[in-house]
Design a protein around this motif. Structure first.
Motif, PDB file in Angstrom:
ATOM      1  N   UNK A  10       0.845  -1.187   0.000  1.00 43.87           N
ATOM      2  CA  UNK A  10       0.000   0.000   0.000  1.00 43.87           C
ATOM      3  C   UNK A  10       0.883   1.240   0.000  1.00 43.87           C
ATOM      4  N   UNK A  11       0.475   2.271  -0.719  1.00 48.68           N
ATOM      5  CA  UNK A  11       1.134   3.562  -0.564  1.00 48.68           C
ATOM      6  C   UNK A  11       0.853   4.091   0.838  1.00 48.68           C
ATOM      7  N   UNK A  12       1.861   4.706   1.433  1.00 46.25           N
ATOM      8  CA  UNK A  12       1.702   5.204   2.794  1.00 46.25           C
ATOM      9  C   UNK A  12       0.695   6.346   2.859  1.00 46.25           C
ATOM     10  N   UNK A  13      -0.202   6.229   3.819  1.00 48.46           N
ATOM     11  CA  UNK A  13      -1.078   7.323   4.226  1.00 48.46           C
ATOM     12  C   UNK A  13      -1.510   7.015   5.655  1.00 48.46           C
ATOM     13  N   UNK A  14      -1.535   7.997   6.549  1.00 50.72           N
ATOM     14  CA  UNK A  14      -1.927   7.722   7.935  1.00 50.72           C
ATOM     15  C   UNK A  14      -3.271   7.019   8.057  1.00 50.72           C
ATOM     16  N   UNK A  15      -4.230   7.387   7.192  1.00 46.93           N
ATOM     17  CA  UNK A  15      -5.540   6.736   7.261  1.00 46.93           C
ATOM     18  C   UNK A  15      -5.444   5.251   6.932  1.00 46.93           C
ATOM     19  N   UNK A  16      -4.554   4.899   5.992  1.00 47.53           N
ATOM     20  CA  UNK A  16      -4.374   3.486   5.643  1.00 47.53           C
ATOM     21  C   UNK A  16      -3.692   2.738   6.780  1.00 47.53           C
ATOM     22  N   UNK A  68       3.412   0.710   2.944  1.00 47.86           N
ATOM     23  CA  UNK A  68       2.939  -0.208   3.988  1.00 47.86           C
ATOM     24  C   UNK A  68       2.891  -1.588   3.344  1.00 47.86           C
ATOM     25  N   UNK A  69       3.492  -2.562   3.978  1.00 46.59           N
ATOM     26  CA  UNK A  69       3.503  -3.922   3.441  1.00 46.59           C
ATOM     27  C   UNK A  69       2.736  -4.831   4.397  1.00 46.59           C
ATOM     28  N   UNK A  70       1.793  -5.584   3.848  1.00 44.14           N
ATOM     29  CA  UNK A  70       0.957  -6.486   4.637  1.00 44.14           C
ATOM     30  C   UNK A  70       1.360  -7.933   4.353  1.00 44.14           C
ATOM     31  N   UNK A  71       1.587  -8.688   5.427  1.00 45.95           N
ATOM     32  CA  UNK A  71       1.848 -10.123   5.344  1.00 45.95           C
ATOM     33  C   UNK A  71       0.717 -10.831   6.091  1.00 45.95           C
ATOM     34  N   UNK A  72      -0.085 -11.601   5.382  1.00 45.34           N
ATOM     35  CA  UNK A  72      -1.232 -12.264   6.007  1.00 45.34           C
ATOM     36  C   UNK A  72      -1.289 -13.725   5.563  1.00 45.34           C
ATOM     37  N   UNK A 114      -7.715  -6.515   3.998  1.00 44.68           N
ATOM     38  CA  UNK A 114      -6.285  -6.211   4.059  1.00 44.68           C
ATOM     39  C   UNK A 114      -5.728  -5.804   2.699  1.00 44.68           C
ATOM     40  N   UNK A 115      -6.336  -6.299   1.641  1.00 44.59           N
ATOM     41  CA  UNK A 115      -5.862  -6.037   0.279  1.00 44.59           C
ATOM     42  C   UNK A 115      -6.535  -4.816  -0.349  1.00 44.59           C
ATOM     43  N   UNK A 116      -7.601  -4.346   0.260  1.00 43.09           N
ATOM     44  CA  UNK A 116      -8.379  -3.240  -0.314  1.00 43.09           C
ATOM     45  C   UNK A 116      -7.505  -1.992  -0.490  1.00 43.09           C
ATOM     46  N   UNK A 117      -7.489  -1.454  -1.710  1.00 38.66           N
ATOM     47  CA  UNK A 117      -6.756  -0.239  -1.998  1.00 38.66           C
ATOM     48  C   UNK A 117      -5.263  -0.423  -2.194  1.00 38.66           C
ATOM     49  N   UNK A 118      -4.774  -1.669  -2.220  1.00 39.89           N
ATOM     50  CA  UNK A 118      -3.335  -1.909  -2.347  1.00 39.89           C
ATOM     51  C   UNK A 118      -2.837  -1.586  -3.749  1.00 39.89           C
TER      52      UNK A 118
END
Length: 532
Positions: A232-238, A308-312, A331-335
């Protein structure tokens, strides 16, 4: 210092041309604010070489520091003159140093300490097997197993050290011994999480591994394990949205064991593609070139933004288990990039490896804390930590770079929790979440990084801490005061446990052969020989 007579491996004496030219970054580790320069760096060829070195050190009344990979940047596994740095990174790397066999219906692997996580993971994958372990490819097995082996599979399968059956060491007399829970329960306990590297030289160990076929799905409809690695691109809301999903998990003690989740936040300029396997890089690169050409600049070289990197992960553990696909979708929404894959576990574990030796080639101020809180959601931790991260990561030219990692470990179903009291000394097994916030800095911004971490410490941890009411640290993330006897309560739960390890150290290291610095459990009734 002279070289060791009868030693067949390589030796580098401080002050010589070879010592200075041979680039051992770990021989210049920072221990607090000090640079460490061992009097002698040695690289043994065999167990016999290790025996020779230990006997030499004991006779000369000096100490040995043991390293297998050099990932402990704080210097806790290094030393200073007149002591010796023993490097096992290349010592045991033949076919005989990793062998798989069956015993009593279980799949076992005898491995040396010299293999990196990348090498070990690839080899296990070729055997259609897996075991929980960490994510940094530069980590080697010796230090990793003694400090736990924390990684992405923590909830579903526990720690690497939970799977150990026997340990092969060279003791303070130079004797070769095999340590098991049956023949030496106190030594087994202390080596695995008590005072890593200070009880002998670990050369090999045997672990029980898992077979892909046991976790490949119990029906066609159920399918096999699933994993997501998303950018994900960094954003505080994300950050807030994703951390709320993590907190929902950690605050719920009944959360199913099947799920593991880790969220990383990275400053700009981090080479994000290095966290992906070569087979995925071309596809991701093509996707970004099409949709985000601004990343590549005029010279066509990528300048990666804050991410932001998500590992699930989900793994079937029984025929009635059903994967909640909506969890992955959230978790993948908006990635920018991410897809849920169904895969065998030995292939899945390779996806969790960070394929870069280090996040940023800079000095850093490290923090890794555990908490046992199940009220992070209502306590406002998500908003607080998001603001703390944004304070450093949002300014573009503050000469500070963050690598943050937040992972759920707890719950009454988690193997990290239920493996407590299994004969090892790994601490804080009742914890719900682990938070790592490493702030790398250019030299002129050191005070900025220090001030930022100071606020994190005083607002996040302590009697009124929003993250943890207790200072809970892990040995692999050591930092701060390196006199272990002053900070033992941050690493071990109670005095009884600390004194238990002290008694083992008294017998295992009576003359200080394995006391190369002060970051070790004190020997009972004896003072540490060498203080910084």
């Amino acid at each position: 210092m002279a070289t060791i007579t009868g030693f067949q491996g390589k030796q580098w004496v401080a002050g010589t041309k070879d010592y200075d030219e041979y680039d051992y970054s770990y021989s210049y580790s920072t221990y607090g604010d000090k640079r460490l320069h061992p009097a002698l760096i040695i690289q043994p060829n065999s167990v016999d070489d290790i025996v020779t070195a230990v006997k030499y050190a004991k006779k000369a009344n000096i100490a040995i520091a043991v390293r297998t990979g050099g990932h402990q940047y704080s210097g806790a596994s290094s030393t200073y003159a007149p002591n010796i740095q023993l490097d096992l990174k290349h010592t045991f790397k033949t076919d005989a140093d990793r062998q798989m066999f069956e015993k009593d219906g279980r799949s076992l692997v005898r491995t040396s300490v010299s293999w990196s996580l990348l090498e070990f993971n690839d080899w296990l994958g070729s055997k259609s097997c897996f075991v929980p372990h960490g994510q940094c490819i530069g980590v080697h097995l010796g230090g990793h197993v003694q400090t736990g082996g924390y990684g992405q599979l923590g909830r579903s399968f526990g720690l690497l050290g939970d799977h150990v059956l026997s340990l092969e060491i060279v003791d303070h007399n130079g004797d070769v011994k095999e340590i098991t829970k049956q023949n030496a329960p106190e030594m087994f306990f202390a080596i695995l999480g008590g005072s890593p590297g200070n009880l002998g030289v670990l050369t090999h160990f045997t672990v029980e591994v898992h077979n892909d076929g046991d976790y490949g799905g119990f029906s066609k409809e159920q399918g096999g394990p699933r994993g997501l690695k998303a950018i994900h691109l960094y954003h505080p809301d994300t950050v807030k949205r994703l951390l709320k999903i993590l907190v929902e998990m950690s605050d719920n003690p009944d959360y199913p064991r099947n799920y593991d989740l880790c969220i990383s936040v990275l400053s700009s300029d981090f080479p994000i593609l290095k966290w992906f396997k070569h087979s995925n890089r071309d596809a991701i690169d093509h996707h970004f070139r099409e949709d985000h050409p601004e990343i590549y600049g005029e010279d066509d070289r990528p300048l990666w933004p804050r991410t932001i990197v998500v590992f699930a992960q989900w793994v079937p553990l029984g025929p009635d288990d059903v994967c909640d696909m909506s969890w992955f979708e959230k978790l993948n929404h908006g990635a920018l990039w991410g897809e849920v894959e169904e895969n065998v576990m030995s292939k899945m574990t390779s996806k969790w490896l960070f394929r870069a030796e280090r996040e940023f080639e800079l000095p850093y101020i490290k923090r890794t804390y555990f908490t046992k809180s199940n009220t992070l959601g209502k306590d406002g931790w998500v908003d607080w930590v998001t603001a703390r991260v944004d304070e450093i990561i949002d300014p573009v030219f503050n000469n500070c770079w963050l690598s943050c990692q937040f992972q759920c470990f707890g719950g009454k179903n988690s193997k990290f929790t239920t493996n407590a009291d299994n004969g090892t000394a790994y601490s804080w097994r009742d914890s719900s979440m682990c938070a790592t916030t490493d702030c790398f800095y250019a030299e002129e911004a050191r005070q900025t990084a220090a001030d930022w971490q100071y606020i994190n410490d005083h607002q996040g941890v302590g009697q009124d801490g929003i993250f943890s009411k207790q200072d809970r640290r892990v040995l692999w993330g050591s930092w701060g005061d390196f006199d272990f006897d002053k900070v033992w309560s941050c690493y071990h739960e109670d005095r009884e446990k600390y004194e238990r390890v002290m008694e083992v150290r008294k017998k295992a290291d009576p003359d200080g052969v394995f006391t190369p610095n002060s970051f070790c459990v004190k020997r009972a009734d004896r003072e540490i020989r060498t203080q910084l």
